[in-house]
Write a protein that holds these residues in place. Structure first.
Motif, PDB file in Angstrom:
ATOM      1  N   MET A 150       0.660  -1.401  -0.056  1.00 49.14           N
ATOM      2  CA  MET A 150       0.142   0.091   0.032  1.00 49.14           C
ATOM      3  C   MET A 150       0.896   1.332   0.088  1.00 49.14           C
ATOM      4  N   THR A 151       0.453   2.176  -0.826  1.00 49.96           N
ATOM      5  CA  THR A 151       1.582   3.380  -1.379  1.00 49.96           C
ATOM      6  C   THR A 151       0.387   4.555  -1.483  1.00 49.96           C
ATOM      7  N   PRO A 152       1.632   5.645  -1.433  1.00 47.77           N
ATOM      8  CA  PRO A 152       0.733   7.070  -1.593  1.00 47.77           C
ATOM      9  C   PRO A 152       0.038   7.041  -3.437  1.00 47.77           C
ATOM     10  N   ILE A 196      -1.128   5.642   5.749  1.00 51.33           N
ATOM     11  CA  ILE A 196      -0.857   4.702   6.171  1.00 51.33           C
ATOM     12  C   ILE A 196      -0.187   4.029   5.150  1.00 51.33           C
ATOM     13  N   LEU A 197       0.681   3.708   5.316  1.00 52.13           N
ATOM     14  CA  LEU A 197       1.339   2.241   3.792  1.00 52.13           C
ATOM     15  C   LEU A 197       1.677   1.696   4.825  1.00 52.13           C
ATOM     16  N   GLY A 198       2.223   0.474   3.833  1.00 43.35           N
ATOM     17  CA  GLY A 198       3.235  -0.917   3.695  1.00 43.35           C
ATOM     18  C   GLY A 198       3.531  -1.693   3.234  1.00 43.35           C
ATOM     19  N   ARG A 199       3.245  -3.465   3.695  1.00 44.51           N
ATOM     20  CA  ARG A 199       3.621  -4.286   2.680  1.00 44.51           C
ATOM     21  C   ARG A 199       3.036  -5.420   2.426  1.00 44.51           C
ATOM     22  N   ALA A 200       2.651  -5.815   1.420  1.00 38.77           N
ATOM     23  CA  ALA A 200       2.115  -7.088   1.285  1.00 38.77           C
ATOM     24  C   ALA A 200       2.333  -8.061   2.981  1.00 38.77           C
ATOM     25  N   GLY A 201       1.037  -8.628   3.372  1.00 38.27           N
ATOM     26  CA  GLY A 201       1.472  -8.985   4.741  1.00 38.27           C
ATOM     27  C   GLY A 201       0.713  -8.973   6.051  1.00 38.27           C
ATOM     28  N   ARG A 223      -4.244  -2.363  -5.517  1.00 38.34           N
ATOM     29  CA  ARG A 223      -3.897  -2.028  -3.997  1.00 38.34           C
ATOM     30  C   ARG A 223      -5.441  -2.632  -3.607  1.00 38.34           C
ATOM     31  N   GLY A 224      -5.005  -4.160  -3.061  1.00 38.00           N
ATOM     32  CA  GLY A 224      -6.065  -4.373  -2.492  1.00 38.00           C
ATOM     33  C   GLY A 224      -6.131  -5.014  -0.689  1.00 38.00           C
ATOM     34  N   LEU A 225      -7.182  -5.098  -0.101  1.00 38.08           N
ATOM     35  CA  LEU A 225      -7.291  -4.671   1.014  1.00 38.08           C
ATOM     36  C   LEU A 225      -8.531  -6.222   1.271  1.00 38.08           C
ATOM     37  N   TYR A 226      -7.309  -6.755   2.671  1.00 34.71           N
ATOM     38  CA  TYR A 226      -8.740  -7.921   3.034  1.00 34.71           C
ATOM     39  C   TYR A 226      -9.227  -7.151   4.158  1.00 34.71           C
ATOM     40  N   ILE A 227     -10.559  -7.050   4.027  1.00 35.78           N
ATOM     41  CA  ILE A 227     -11.022  -6.354   5.323  1.00 35.78           C
ATOM     42  C   ILE A 227     -11.867  -6.832   6.583  1.00 35.78           C
ATOM     43  N   CYS A 228     -11.081  -7.073   7.302  1.00 36.78           N
ATOM     44  CA  CYS A 228     -12.516  -7.793   8.556  1.00 36.78           C
ATOM     45  C   CYS A 228     -12.135  -7.245   9.224  1.00 36.78           C
ATOM     46  N   VAL A 229     -14.029  -7.089  10.122  1.00 38.46           N
ATOM     47  CA  VAL A 229     -14.515  -6.238  11.379  1.00 38.46           C
ATOM     48  C   VAL A 229     -14.529  -6.684  12.706  1.00 38.46           C
ATOM     49  N   TYR A 230     -13.917  -6.858  13.513  1.00 39.91           N
ATOM     50  CA  TYR A 230     -14.379  -7.693  15.036  1.00 39.91           C
ATOM     51  C   TYR A 230     -14.445  -6.755  15.792  1.00 39.91           C
TER      52      TYR A 230
END
Length: 296
Positions: A150-152, A196-201, A223-230
């Motif tokens: 996830m990048t700018p 908010i930046l980061g690497r896959a995983g 840019r894919g996000l797997y979004i889980c709500v807990y």
């Protein structure tokens, strides 16, 4: 799984980014399945797939979608239909991290994939998740697992640190549910936003009240996000799940409870979506004529 410093940062800022939320095998499986869904989307011209429990299509396409340049932007509750997504939601380091924040007793609310493929015009207007999924208390965490870097450039999440400790902002314009904050509020928030930046995983663990949004993907990278709500087990929904799931209420750590813990808060109850995803709700509201006297 989380250090004392990470936990303190989460409650201070409303979010943290943590590494190694899934292992290499789990990440590879998520990416392979998602690539297959993208390829499948090429033969469709409208939202498609086995309906979710409330009858909406599981796969949502952006208006610019074509076979040559697919724009699959949402998969609703993928843990219902794929074992890799179920495992990541229920049996991964990510789940343990959430338990460090709001555990020991944690349950699942819903999950989704938000995907910005290259050339996608998908934009997320500023909002707070709690306004979509209000509960009896706000021990609710949105875990955004990065399936890609996830990048700018590729439409990373933008958030305002500390906004989870501020007021709940309205997602209505008059009596109309828009799904995003008023323009003046958005301008104020964006003056303080940070990427908010980061690497896959990696995973961004986000408080449900944190104000956030994102821009379209302007890069050649997905840019894919797997979004889980807990939620904490003693947090109970006070509005119908906007993305109902067969897995809603599943205990993923600890034990269930029949006791609801209440916190003092005021939140407007959302309108329930009828489209495949909230992207369409925000798009329609963004292009609708202004309401007289609303300033828009």
């Amino acid at each position: 799984m989380l250090s004392k410093e990470q936990i303190e940062s989460f409650w201070r800022d409303g979010f943290i980014v943590a590494k190694d939320a899934v292992n290499a095998r789990q990440l590879a499986a998520l990416r392979e399945v998602l690539a297959g869904w993208v390829d499948e989307s090429r033969v469709h011209e409208a939202p498609f797939g086995e309906p979710t429990v409330d009858g909406r299509p599981r796969f949502d396409l952006a208006p610019e979608h074509t076979a040559a340049a697919p724009a699959l932007r949402r998969v609703n509750n993928p843990s219902e239909v794929d074992d890799a997504y179920m495992e990541a939601m229920r049996d991964s380091a990510m789940t343990d991290m959430v338990a460090d924040l709001i555990g020991p007793d944690v349950k699942h609310h819903h999950c989704k994939i938000n995907l910005k493929l290259p050339g996608s015009n998908t934009e997320v207007r500023y909002h707070q998740d709690f306004a979509y999924t209000p509960h009896t208390n706000d021990d609710v965490v949105t875990a955004l697992l990065m399936v890609d870097d996830m990048t700018p450039e590729n439409g990373c999440l933008m958030a305002v640190a500390g906004s989870h400790r501020g007021p709940m902002l309205s997602l209505f314009e008059g009596d109309r549910f828009t799904g995003f904050v008023a323009p003046e509020e958005e301008r104020s928030l964006r003056a303080h936003e940070e990427p908010i930046l980061g690497r896959a995983g990696d995973v961004c663990l986000m408080h449900t009240r944190l104000a956030h949004g994102s821009e379209p993907n302007r890069s050649p990278s997905s840019r894919g996000l797997y979004i889980c709500v807990y939620s904490a087990a003693d947090a109970f929904p006070i509005a119908r799940n906007p993305m109902p799931s067969r897995n809603e209420g599943m205990i993923v750590r600890g034990r269930p409870t029949r006791r609801a813990r209440l916190c003092e808060a005021t939140v407007e109850l959302p309108e329930q979506p009828i489209r495949a995803s909230f992207f369409a709700v925000q798009e329609e509201a963004s292009t609708a004529p202004s309401i007289p006297g609303s300033g828009r």
